[in-house]
Design a protein around this motif. Sequence first.
Motif, PDB file in Angstrom:
ATOM      1  N   TRP A   1       0.844  -1.149   0.227  1.00 53.55           N
ATOM      2  CA  TRP A   1       0.071   0.142   0.116  1.00 53.55           C
ATOM      3  C   TRP A   1       0.880   1.220   0.095  1.00 53.55           C
ATOM      4  N   PRO A   2       0.819   2.050  -1.081  1.00 53.48           N
ATOM      5  CA  PRO A   2       1.945   3.070  -1.163  1.00 53.48           C
ATOM      6  C   PRO A   2       1.772   4.204  -0.334  1.00 53.48           C
ATOM      7  N   THR A   3       0.396   4.194   0.458  1.00 51.81           N
ATOM      8  CA  THR A   3       0.320   5.413   1.456  1.00 51.81           C
ATOM      9  C   THR A   3      -0.490   5.077   2.466  1.00 51.81           C
ATOM     10  N   LEU A   4       0.022   5.649   3.805  1.00 46.30           N
ATOM     11  CA  LEU A   4      -1.002   5.290   5.137  1.00 46.30           C
ATOM     12  C   LEU A   4      -1.422   6.822   5.640  1.00 46.30           C
ATOM     13  N   GLU A   5      -1.590   7.666   4.936  1.00 45.88           N
ATOM     14  CA  GLU A   5      -1.686   9.041   5.242  1.00 45.88           C
ATOM     15  C   GLU A   5      -3.183   9.093   5.688  1.00 45.88           C
ATOM     16  N   ARG A   6      -4.151   8.294   5.190  1.00 47.69           N
ATOM     17  CA  ARG A   6      -5.676   8.450   5.466  1.00 47.69           C
ATOM     18  C   ARG A   6      -5.962   7.451   6.392  1.00 47.69           C
ATOM     19  N   VAL A   7      -7.357   7.822   7.025  1.00 51.10           N
ATOM     20  CA  VAL A   7      -7.569   6.880   8.056  1.00 51.10           C
ATOM     21  C   VAL A   7      -8.149   5.469   7.776  1.00 51.10           C
ATOM     22  N   ALA A   8      -9.045   5.687   6.674  1.00 58.75           N
ATOM     23  CA  ALA A   8      -9.823   4.571   6.049  1.00 58.75           C
ATOM     24  C   ALA A   8      -8.719   3.373   5.693  1.00 58.75           C
TER      25      ALA A   8
ATOM     26  N   SER B   1       6.765   0.917  -4.298  1.00 58.44           N
ATOM     27  CA  SER B   1       6.142   0.707  -5.671  1.00 58.44           C
ATOM     28  C   SER B   1       5.789  -0.355  -5.717  1.00 58.44           C
ATOM     29  N   ILE B   2       4.889  -1.084  -6.601  1.00 56.05           N
ATOM     30  CA  ILE B   2       4.446  -2.362  -6.565  1.00 56.05           C
ATOM     31  C   ILE B   2       5.619  -3.320  -7.112  1.00 56.05           C
ATOM     32  N   GLU B   3       6.324  -2.900  -8.017  1.00 57.65           N
ATOM     33  CA  GLU B   3       7.843  -3.457  -8.672  1.00 57.65           C
ATOM     34  C   GLU B   3       8.635  -3.691  -7.443  1.00 57.65           C
ATOM     35  N   GLU B   4       8.978  -2.633  -6.708  1.00 61.50           N
ATOM     36  CA  GLU B   4      10.003  -2.671  -5.751  1.00 61.50           C
ATOM     37  C   GLU B   4       9.454  -3.771  -4.765  1.00 61.50           C
ATOM     38  N   SER B   5       8.328  -3.831  -4.355  1.00 62.86           N
ATOM     39  CA  SER B   5       8.062  -4.751  -3.268  1.00 62.86           C
ATOM     40  C   SER B   5       7.840  -5.839  -3.621  1.00 62.86           C
ATOM     41  N   ILE B   6       7.277  -6.192  -4.848  1.00 63.47           N
ATOM     42  CA  ILE B   6       7.147  -7.450  -5.450  1.00 63.47           C
ATOM     43  C   ILE B   6       9.007  -8.191  -5.405  1.00 63.47           C
ATOM     44  N   GLU B   7       9.830  -7.527  -5.649  1.00 65.69           N
ATOM     45  CA  GLU B   7      11.350  -7.730  -5.668  1.00 65.69           C
ATOM     46  C   GLU B   7      11.485  -8.156  -4.083  1.00 65.69           C
TER      47      GLU B   7
ATOM     48  N   MET C   1      -0.042  -2.678 -13.612  1.00 62.75           N
ATOM     49  CA  MET C   1       0.372  -3.669 -12.818  1.00 62.75           C
ATOM     50  C   MET C   1       1.118  -4.827 -13.778  1.00 62.75           C
ATOM     51  N   PRO C   2       2.327  -5.253 -13.127  1.00 61.11           N
ATOM     52  CA  PRO C   2       2.750  -6.469 -14.080  1.00 61.11           C
ATOM     53  C   PRO C   2       1.615  -7.531 -14.530  1.00 61.11           C
ATOM     54  N   LYS C   3       1.863  -8.074 -15.727  1.00 65.80           N
ATOM     55  CA  LYS C   3       0.913  -9.098 -16.072  1.00 65.80           C
ATOM     56  C   LYS C   3       1.070 -10.425 -15.532  1.00 65.80           C
ATOM     57  N   THR C   4       2.212 -10.724 -14.847  1.00 66.42           N
ATOM     58  CA  THR C   4       2.586 -12.060 -14.210  1.00 66.42           C
ATOM     59  C   THR C   4       3.198 -11.654 -12.871  1.00 66.42           C
ATOM     60  N   PHE C   5       3.108 -12.526 -11.885  1.00 63.11           N
ATOM     61  CA  PHE C   5       3.677 -12.229 -10.472  1.00 63.11           C
ATOM     62  C   PHE C   5       4.237 -13.692 -10.196  1.00 63.11           C
TER      63      PHE C   5
END
Length: 332
Positions: free
Chosen positions: A67-74, A99-105, A125-129
């Motif tokens: 999750w790229p941000t935790l600034e909001r309450v919900a 980022s999604i790519e960095e996190s997956i690595e 998003m990447p097509k495969t994971f």
Amino acid sequence: MTITIKDIAKQVGVSYSTVSKALNNSPLVKQETKDKIIKLAKEMGYEPNYAAQSLVSKQSRVIGLIWPTLERVAPSTLITKINEEISKHNYSMILSINSIEESIEMFKRFQVDGVIIFNRDNFEMPKTFPMPVVTYGVNKNKSIPVIDVNYREAMQTAVEYLYHLGHENIAFLGDFSFIDERQVEKYYGFQQAMENFSLKLNSHNLINTGGLDWYDGYMATNRLLSSPFQPTAIIGTSYDISAGIVRSLRQANYILPKDMSVISYDNIPQMENLEVPLTSVGVPVEEIAQNMVQTLLNYIKNPDTVPLSQTLTPKINERTSCARAGKFQLGQ
């Protein structure tokens, strides 16, 4: 000195396998024996060797969450609920705000069993994971399982609720940047609902906050109150925006819900603790968390059993911020 299951087994007087089963909450061990083993393990300072366990089971029992941000309450509330749900299944969670790519690595290096992705700004998003992945948001051209919380229906439910309370002049405050497909769905859901009930829809009751934060909602409400259009009810598209709406109204000496009804998207417990407890609409946050975690765990076990899309049903949570429109308000 490192404590092993052999040390615990010797103290309790049972086999190594019995200790192992007890620590993994196996039903094959009597509850009395299990409680005794777990209590002694804590007293002796036993720490499980997760690396060794994962080599044997080929599972790390760790879930990654992006999750790229935790600034909001919900979003923060949802992440907390997801972590609680993951723990119930004896898994641990690693949170990444990269980022999604960095996190997956990174998750590949940690050999996580699966990943939950929240794509904040609708990045491609990447097509495969390299591992099972589940996402959240809008079911549009997704190649991985998605939990769709039905934003359009949520806005339609909000309009219908206010309409049956006698409100005809309804303002909609949300982010119209159209970067985030979730906000786009809310926007079109509101428009569709207003048309369904033959209610006025124009530039005056569509107020662009330009963001999703408290201040965005506050400033947008200030603009609304200084405009010629005077609504009897306002729909806010997030907890933070709605908190700003309430502050602006209270500052302008509006009494809620006597002078103005307010309903918000985001079905989270914190709505109860605002200056005026807000009626809200959306899928309850606990339900979203349960569905996301259970879907991912099912996907880890057997990908063929998991559909590409699951759509959840929004619900109204009534509090004290909405009331029937008075005769003096109708027709203004």
